[in-house]
Design an enzyme around this catalytic site. Structure first.
Site, PDB file in Angstrom:
ATOM      1  N   ARG A  16       0.808  -1.221   0.000  1.00 41.73           N
ATOM      2  CA  ARG A  16       0.000   0.000   0.000  1.00 41.73           C
ATOM      3  C   ARG A  16       0.845   1.277   0.000  1.00 41.73           C
ATOM      4  O   ARG A  16       0.323   2.368  -0.215  1.00 41.73           O
ATOM      5  CB  ARG A  16      -0.966  -0.012   1.196  1.00 41.73           C
ATOM      6  CG  ARG A  16      -2.145  -0.947   0.998  1.00 41.73           C
ATOM      7  CD  ARG A  16      -2.944  -1.136   2.274  1.00 41.73           C
ATOM      8  NE  ARG A  16      -2.313  -2.078   3.186  1.00 41.73           N
ATOM      9  CZ  ARG A  16      -2.716  -2.304   4.442  1.00 41.73           C
ATOM     10  NH1 ARG A  16      -3.745  -1.631   4.932  1.00 41.73           N
ATOM     11  NH2 ARG A  16      -2.095  -3.180   5.199  1.00 41.73           N
ATOM     12  N   LYS A  23       9.130  -0.524   3.004  1.00 39.92           N
ATOM     13  CA  LYS A  23       8.278   0.286   3.882  1.00 39.92           C
ATOM     14  C   LYS A  23       8.994   0.741   5.146  1.00 39.92           C
ATOM     15  O   LYS A  23       8.879   1.904   5.553  1.00 39.92           O
ATOM     16  CB  LYS A  23       7.013  -0.492   4.258  1.00 39.92           C
ATOM     17  CG  LYS A  23       6.149   0.246   5.277  1.00 39.92           C
ATOM     18  CD  LYS A  23       4.742  -0.288   5.359  1.00 39.92           C
ATOM     19  CE  LYS A  23       4.661  -1.597   6.109  1.00 39.92           C
ATOM     20  NZ  LYS A  23       3.260  -2.014   6.300  1.00 39.92           N
ATOM     21  N   GLU A 169      -8.068 -11.600  12.373  1.00 42.23           N
ATOM     22  CA  GLU A 169      -7.728 -10.603  11.352  1.00 42.23           C
ATOM     23  C   GLU A 169      -9.004 -10.042  10.736  1.00 42.23           C
ATOM     24  O   GLU A 169      -9.984 -10.779  10.552  1.00 42.23           O
ATOM     25  CB  GLU A 169      -6.838 -11.218  10.277  1.00 42.23           C
ATOM     26  CG  GLU A 169      -5.446 -11.560  10.775  1.00 42.23           C
ATOM     27  CD  GLU A 169      -4.750 -10.358  11.395  1.00 42.23           C
ATOM     28  OE1 GLU A 169      -4.600  -9.328  10.719  1.00 42.23           O
ATOM     29  OE2 GLU A 169      -4.372 -10.444  12.581  1.00 42.23           O
ATOM     30  N   ASN A 405      38.706  29.359  -3.672  1.00 43.00           N
ATOM     31  CA  ASN A 405      39.416  28.454  -2.754  1.00 43.00           C
ATOM     32  C   ASN A 405      39.813  27.152  -3.417  1.00 43.00           C
ATOM     33  O   ASN A 405      40.526  26.359  -2.846  1.00 43.00           O
ATOM     34  CB  ASN A 405      38.541  28.166  -1.528  1.00 43.00           C
ATOM     35  CG  ASN A 405      37.173  27.625  -1.918  1.00 43.00           C
ATOM     36  OD1 ASN A 405      36.602  28.010  -2.924  1.00 43.00           O
ATOM     37  ND2 ASN A 405      36.649  26.729  -1.108  1.00 43.00           N
ATOM     38  N   SER A 424      33.676  45.594  -3.457  1.00 44.34           N
ATOM     39  CA  SER A 424      32.724  44.729  -4.140  1.00 44.34           C
ATOM     40  C   SER A 424      33.384  44.001  -5.305  1.00 44.34           C
ATOM     41  O   SER A 424      34.359  44.480  -5.879  1.00 44.34           O
ATOM     42  CB  SER A 424      31.563  45.572  -4.687  1.00 44.34           C
ATOM     43  OG  SER A 424      30.886  46.161  -3.595  1.00 44.34           O
ATOM     44  N   ARG A 459      43.242  45.477 -11.178  1.00 37.56           N
ATOM     45  CA  ARG A 459      42.256  45.467 -12.265  1.00 37.56           C
ATOM     46  C   ARG A 459      42.785  46.383 -13.359  1.00 37.56           C
ATOM     47  O   ARG A 459      43.706  47.177 -13.130  1.00 37.56           O
ATOM     48  CB  ARG A 459      40.899  45.959 -11.762  1.00 37.56           C
ATOM     49  CG  ARG A 459      40.933  47.370 -11.243  1.00 37.56           C
ATOM     50  CD  ARG A 459      39.573  47.910 -10.811  1.00 37.56           C
ATOM     51  NE  ARG A 459      39.715  49.277 -10.385  1.00 37.56           N
ATOM     52  CZ  ARG A 459      39.332  49.753  -9.208  1.00 37.56           C
ATOM     53  NH1 ARG A 459      38.782  48.956  -8.322  1.00 37.56           N
ATOM     54  NH2 ARG A 459      39.510  51.011  -8.910  1.00 37.56           N
TER      55      ARG A 459
HETATM   56  C1  UD1 Z   1      -0.586  -7.043  11.538  1.00 35.56           C
HETATM   57  C2  UD1 Z   1      -1.390  -8.018  12.410  1.00 35.56           C
HETATM   58  C3  UD1 Z   1      -2.660  -7.323  12.865  1.00 35.56           C
HETATM   59  C4  UD1 Z   1      -2.314  -6.049  13.604  1.00 35.56           C
HETATM   60  C5  UD1 Z   1      -1.405  -5.148  12.760  1.00 35.56           C
HETATM   61  C6  UD1 Z   1      -0.895  -4.005  13.600  1.00 35.56           C
HETATM   62  C7  UD1 Z   1      -0.917 -10.255  11.592  1.00 35.56           C
HETATM   63  C8  UD1 Z   1      -1.428 -11.416  10.807  1.00 35.56           C
HETATM   64  N1  UD1 Z   1      -1.722  -9.186  11.660  1.00 35.56           N
HETATM   65  O1  UD1 Z   1      -1.383  -6.781  10.411  1.00 35.56           O
HETATM   66  O2  UD1 Z   1      -3.387  -8.182  13.716  1.00 35.56           O
HETATM   67  O3  UD1 Z   1      -3.489  -5.352  13.965  1.00 35.56           O
HETATM   68  O4  UD1 Z   1      -0.266  -5.873  12.271  1.00 35.56           O
HETATM   69  O5  UD1 Z   1      -0.129  -3.085  12.832  1.00 35.56           O
HETATM   70  O6  UD1 Z   1       0.162 -10.319  12.152  1.00 35.56           O
HETATM   71  N2  UD1 Z   1       5.929  -8.919   7.663  1.00 35.56           N
HETATM   72  C9  UD1 Z   1       6.969  -9.798   7.461  1.00 35.56           C
HETATM   73  N3  UD1 Z   1       6.769 -10.910   6.711  1.00 35.56           N
HETATM   74  C10 UD1 Z   1       5.574 -11.199   6.166  1.00 35.56           C
HETATM   75  C11 UD1 Z   1       4.498 -10.316   6.385  1.00 35.56           C
HETATM   76  C12 UD1 Z   1       4.708  -9.185   7.140  1.00 35.56           C
HETATM   77  O7  UD1 Z   1       8.083  -9.556   7.936  1.00 35.56           O
HETATM   78  O8  UD1 Z   1       5.470 -12.248   5.509  1.00 35.56           O
HETATM   79  C13 UD1 Z   1       6.167  -7.711   8.459  1.00 35.56           C
HETATM   80  C14 UD1 Z   1       5.880  -6.426   7.717  1.00 35.56           C
HETATM   81  O9  UD1 Z   1       7.057  -5.960   7.099  1.00 35.56           O
HETATM   82  C15 UD1 Z   1       5.430  -5.490   8.818  1.00 35.56           C
HETATM   83  C16 UD1 Z   1       4.823  -6.419   9.844  1.00 35.56           C
HETATM   84  O10 UD1 Z   1       5.296  -7.717   9.561  1.00 35.56           O
HETATM   85  O11 UD1 Z   1       6.521  -4.794   9.400  1.00 35.56           O
HETATM   86  C17 UD1 Z   1       3.313  -6.395   9.791  1.00 35.56           C
HETATM   87  O12 UD1 Z   1       2.892  -6.789   8.517  1.00 35.56           O
HETATM   88  P1  UD1 Z   1       1.631  -6.121   7.817  1.00 35.56           P
HETATM   89  O13 UD1 Z   1       1.459  -6.785   6.506  1.00 35.56           O
HETATM   90  O14 UD1 Z   1       1.696  -4.660   7.874  1.00 35.56           O
HETATM   91  O15 UD1 Z   1       0.495  -6.679   8.793  1.00 35.56           O
HETATM   92  P2  UD1 Z   1      -0.875  -5.978   9.083  1.00 35.56           P
HETATM   93  O16 UD1 Z   1      -1.813  -6.305   7.994  1.00 35.56           O
HETATM   94  O17 UD1 Z   1      -0.639  -4.562   9.404  1.00 35.56           O
HETATM   95 MG    MG Z   2       0.946  -3.227   9.152  1.00 35.71          MG
END
Ligand code: UD1
Ligand code: MG
Length: 477
Positions: A16, A23, A169, A405, A424, A459
Site C-alpha cells: 500500500r 516500507k 484478522e 578556494n 565589491s 584590475r
Molecule cells: C498485523 C497483524 C494485525 C495487527 C497489525 C498491527 C498479523 C497477521 N496481523 O497486520 O493483527 O493489527 O499488524 O499493525 O500479524 N511482515 C513480514 N513478513 C511477512 C508479512 C509481514 O516480515 O510475511 C512484516 C511487515 O514488514 C510489517 C509487519 O510484519 O513490518 C506487519 O505486517 P503487515 O502486513 O503490515 O500486517 P498488518 O496487515 O498490518
Molecule cells: Mg501493518
C-alpha cells in the site's frame, strides 16, 4: 527476570506504500520507521535483536548494519538479520527468526511498521507476561478498528487481564467480530519455548492464505497458556504505517507532540501546526521560532534566539541573542555550524559545514559561508562567498566578492586579517593573506598576499577616450 530477545518483522512488501523503498525505511520525523523500532528496543537493554528481512532485504540489512555500528548511550545489543523468502505472513516471519532465539529467554515481537511504542509501555508488557504468559499490546479506539486484528476476549471477564481468546484478522472476522473495537498493535511478548511450540502449529487456512503470527494466541489458549492484554489509551503509540496517508498523518501527530513539548517548555512557536523537527532541538529561554521552519539532526538555540519564517537548520548551535532571518539555510553536516552571540544571519543566507561566526557577525542575503571562521563584528552583507577562509575582527567583505578556494584539484585557505575592507566584486585567489587594516579596491582579482594597511588594486586601469563615437548601423539597400 528472563533475558529478552527481540524479533522485528520487516520483510513485508508494504504494497500500500506504492513505493520502491522498503516500507520500514520510509521516514518518520526524519528517521526510518525501523530506526524508531530499533531505538525503542535498545532502550530496554535487551539481550539480542533479530530483524526479519525480505522485500528490499539488502537495503534493510545495510540499514541495520549502520544502525548497529553507530555509538549510543547504554550500548547496542547484538543485531542479526534473517531473510524470509518468500514472505508467507507474520507467523512465517517469526518462524525464520526462531532458530536464533535461545530457549531460556522471553521474545518481544515488534512490527517494523509500528514506530512509536514507548520503552516504558514495553516494560509494562514484559512485566505482564511475567516470563510465563503471552502478553499482547492492544488499544480500544471505541470505533471501527479498520484493517487491524480484533481482540476476542472471554465472555466472562472474571480472570482479570488474562482473558484473551484470539486475535481475528479483519478479513477473516465475522460481522460480530468486526464490530470489536479493541485491536492488536502488532506487539507481543511470549516465553520463547512456548512461542516456538505454537509457531510450529500455524497453518495458512485463512482469507489471505498466510501464516498469521496472531494465530499463536488460539494455540496458546488451547494449550492452557494464559494470554493477557495490556490495553493502552494512546492510539498514536501503536499506530501502524501501511500507506502514505497513514505515514503523513502519523508525522503530523508526532510533530504536533514535539511542538507541544517545546511550547510547554516556554519556546514561542508561532504555529505548532507549521513546525517540523527531524532530530533533537534544545532551546534556552525566550526562544522564538516563526512558521515553516525545519530542524534536523542536532540543533541548539540558546537564550533569546529568534528564527524567522521558513528557515532550515541542521546540526548547528546558535548562541544567545542571535537572529536568523527568513529563508536561511544552515546545514552543519558532520562538522557543525556555530553562530555566535548576537549575530545576524539572512534573510536568504546559507551556512555550510564548518561555518563559525563569532559574536555580532552579520551575514546578509545570498551570502554563502563554508568551512570558514569569522571573528567578532565581521560583516558580509550581500551576495558573497567565503570558503576555507579565516576572517578577522571587524572585516567588511563587499558584495559580490568571493574566495577562489579551489584550483580544480586542491582547496586553499584565504586569511583576511582584522579590520580589512574588501570592496565589491573581488576575487581572492587562495592561498593568500590580506594584511591587517588593508583595503582591497572593488573589482580586484588578487593572486598574491597584501601587506598590512595597504590599498591593493588589481584590475585594468580606467581610461576614457574623449569624444568617442559609437558605431552606427549601416543602411542596407
Ligand atoms: C498485523 C497483524 C494485525 C495487527 C497489525 C498491527 C498479523 C497477521 N496481523 O497486520 O493483527 O493489527 O499488524 O499493525 O500479524 N511482515 C513480514 N513478513 C511477512 C508479512 C509481514 O516480515 O510475511 C512484516 C511487515 O514488514 C510489517 C509487519 O510484519 O513490518 C506487519 O505486517 P503487515 O502486513 O503490515 O500486517 P498488518 O496487515 O498490518
Ligand atoms: Mg501493518
Amino acid at each position: 527476570m528472563n533475558p529478552i530477545d527481540v524479533v522485528i518483522m520487516a520483510a513485508g512488501k508494504g504494497t500500500r506504500m506504492k513505493s520502491r523503498l522498503p516500507k520500514v525505511l520510509h521516514r518518520l520525523a526524519g528517521r526510518p520507521l525501523l530506526a524508531h523500532v530499533l531505538d525503542g528496543a535498545a532502550a530496554l537493554g535487551v539481550r539480542s535483536m533479530v530483524v526479519v528481512t525480505g522485500h528490499g532485504a539488502a537495503e534493510v540489512e545495510a540499514f541495520c548494519a549502520s544502525w548497529a555500528a553507530a555509538p549510543r548511550d547504554g550500548g547496542t545489543p547484538s543485531v542479526r538479520t534473517v531473510r524470509q523468502e518468500p514472505q508467507l505472513g507474520t507467523g512465517h516471519a517469526v518462524q525464520q527468526a526462531a532458530p536464533a532465539l535461545p530457549d531460556d529467554g522471553v521474545t518481544l515481537i515488534l512490527n517494523g511498521d509500528v514506530p512509536l511504542v514507548r520503552a516504558d509501555t514495553l516494560q509494562r508488557l514484559i512485566a505482564l507476561g511475567a516470563g510465563r504468559r503471552l502478553a499482547l499490546l492492544t488499544v480500544d479506539s471505541g470505533r471501527d478498528a479498520g484493517a487491524y486484528g480484533r481482540i476476542v476476549r472471554a465472555a466472562a471477564e472474571d480472570d482479570g487481564d488474562v482473558h484473551v481468546r484470539a486475535i481475528v484478522e479483519a478479513r477473516d472476522a465475522s460481522p460480530d467480530e468486526r464490530a470489536i473495537t479493541e485491536w492488536y498493535s502488532g506487539v507481543m511478548v511470549a516465553p520463547t519455548r512456548l512461542l516456538k511450540r505454537h509457531l510450529a502449529q500455524l497453518d495458512n487456512r485463512n482469507a489471505q492464505q498466510e501464516y498469521y503470527l496472531t494465530d499463536v494466541v488460539r494455540h496458546a489458549v488451547v494449550d492452557g497458556t494464559q494470554v493477557a492484554a495490556l490495553r493502552i489509551e494512546d492510539e498514536v503509540e501503536v499506530a501502524g504505517v501501511n500507506s502514505p496517508l497513514q505515514l503523513a498523518e502519523l508525522e503530523r501527530e508526532v510533530q504536533r507532540r514535539a511542538a507541544v513539548r517545546l511550547l510547554e517548555a516556554g519556546v514561542r512557536l508561532a504555529d505548532p501546526a507549521r513546525f517540523d523537527l527531524r532530530g533533537d532541538l534544545a532551546c534556552g529561554q525566550d526562544v522564538e521560532i516563526d512558521v515553516g521552519c525545519v530542524f534536523e539532526g542536532s540543533v541548539t538555540l540558546a537564550d533569546g534566539v529568534r528564527i524567522g519564517p521558513h528557515c532550515v537548520i541542521a546540526n548547528a548551535r546558535i548562541e544567545a541573542g542571535a537572529v536568523i532571518h527568513a529563508f536561511t539555510h544552515i546545514d552543519g553536516g558532520g562538522q557543525g555550524v556555530l553562530v555566535g552571540p548576537g549575530a545576524l544571519v539572512g534573510p536568504y543566507a546559507r551556512l555550510r559545514p564548518g561555518a563559525e561566526l563569532g559574536p555580532e557577525v552579520h551575514i546578509g542575503n545570498f551570502v554563502e559561508v563554508k568551512n570558514s571562521t569569522l571573528a567578532a563584528g565581521a560583516k558580509a552583507n550581500h551576495l558573497a562567498y567565503l570558503g576555507d577562509a579565516s576572517v578577522g575582527e571587524r572585516v567588511n567583505y563587499g558584495a559580490g566578492s568571493i574566495t577562489a578556494n579551489y584550483d580544480g584539484a586542491n582547496k586553499h585557505r584565504t586569511v583576511i586579517e582584522a579590520d580589512v575592507h574588501v570592496g565589491s566584486n573581488c576575487v581572492l585567489v587562495a592561498p593568500l593573506t590580506i594584511g591587517a587594516g588593508g583595503t582591497v579596491g572593488g573589482g580586484s582579482t588578487l593572486t598574491k598576499s597584501t601587506p598590512p594597511g595597504a590599498l591593493s588594486v588589481a584590475r585594468g586601469k580606467q581610461t576614457s577616450i574623449a569624444g568617442w563615437q559609437r558605431p552606427v548601423k549601416q543602411k542596407t539597400s
